[in-house]
Design an enzyme around this catalytic site. Structure first.
Site: not given
Ligand code: NAD
Length: 247
Positions: A37, A102, A120, A128, A215
């Site tokens: 997001r 996560q 996750h 598989c 955040n």
């Molecule tokens: P999200 O994408 O919903 O939110 C990301 C959050 O990080 C936002 O609130 C944003 O304001 C904040 N943010 C962005 N840059 C930042 C920084 N430099 N320092 C601090 N905060 C920062 O992510 P989510 O809440 O983890 O949930 C979504 C799902 O996304 C998770 O379940 C995960 O499995 C999956 N996901 C994982 C990855 C990964 O493994 N890197 C990447 C994309 C999505």
């Protein structure tokens, strides 16, 4: 304003006997991995349905194409950033007892953190959907999508939790075991919109823990559940906290 909150966090970390970090996609942004997001979010370009379990069963090729273009394409070059490294440092100095992440990118382990619970799952394994055989991910599987099991020929799925899929019972049990004795939770780089991970800070708070959020922007936890909100990039805030703790 942040200086005061950071000093407060340093104080809480010194006093806490059991501290847990809950991390989300934001912590890996500085490693070149986009979050779901917000600005540059993956869902600005793709339909979240691509990561739904039922959709995967019906359209494995489409789902795999999405994962190959997103997750697997940036995993290759990504390395832990100063935020991951600082959390590993906090664990080493005994200020942090566990990370619940996560994220599926395995960067906490790459940074040297030992007690990491992958809420996750992780992209480092494929499972598989037919016989359940589980193997380490190898890049060559991406040459023909969707990849199939060498034992039974059924489709392979990354060992991560898709939307509408259950969280591993083993992970949930481990968290339930240590949550009652958790005194401090650092909620880092997560929008706290993905259920049931979003309940972890709520349950910890109910059990008496202090909650500190780091955040770029406020979330549904801010002002309701969080005791302290530190606005800033995790890759700057966390090394600063570690430096101050070591002084
Ligand atoms: P999200 O994408 O919903 O939110 C990301 C959050 O990080 C936002 O609130 C944003 O304001 C904040 N943010 C962005 N840059 C930042 C920084 N430099 N320092 C601090 N905060 C920062 O992510 P989510 O809440 O983890 O949930 C979504 C799902 O996304 C998770 O379940 C995960 O499995 C999956 N996901 C994982 C990855 C990964 O493994 N890197 C990447 C994309 C999505």
């Amino acid at each position: 304003m942040n200086d005061k909150s950071i000093s407060f966090l340093v104080d809480l970390l010194k006093k806490s006997r059991f501290t847990v970090a809950l991390t989300g996609a934001g912590i890996s942004k500085a490693s070149g991995i986009p979050p779901f997001r917000g600005e540059d979010g993956i869902w600005n370009k793709y339909d979240p349905m691509l990561l739904d379990l039922n959709y995967f069963f019906q359209h494995p090729l489409e789902s795999w194409k999405f994962m190959a273009q997103t997750f697997f394409s940036f995993l290759d070059d990504s390395k832990p950033n100063p935020a991951h490294i600082a959390l590993a440092g906090l664990e080493e100095e005994n200020f942090l007892q566990a990370i619940i992440t996560q994220n599926i990118d395995c960067l906490h382990q790459a940074a040297g953190s030992c007690n990491v619970l992958e809420y996750h799952g992780g992209l480092d394994y494929l499972k598989c959907i037919g016989c359940g055989d589980r193997n380490i991910f190898e890049k060559k599987v991406l040459s023909k999508l969707p990849p199939v099991c060498s034992k039974c020929g059924d489709i392979l799925k990354p060992d991560i939790v898709f939307f509408s899929e259950n969280i591993s019972r083993k992970i949930l049990q481990k968290i339930a075991d240590f949550l009652p004795r958790t005194e401090l939770v650092l909620v880092i780089g997560t929008s706290a919109e993905v259920y049931p991970a979003s309940l972890i800070p709520v349950e910890a708070k109910r059990a008496g823990a202090r909650i500190v959020e780091i955040n770029l922007r406020e979330t549904t936890l801010t002002n309701q559940i969080s005791d302290v909100f530190i606005r800033g990039k995790a890759e700057f805030v966390l090394p600063d906290v570690l430096r101050k703790l070591k002084k």
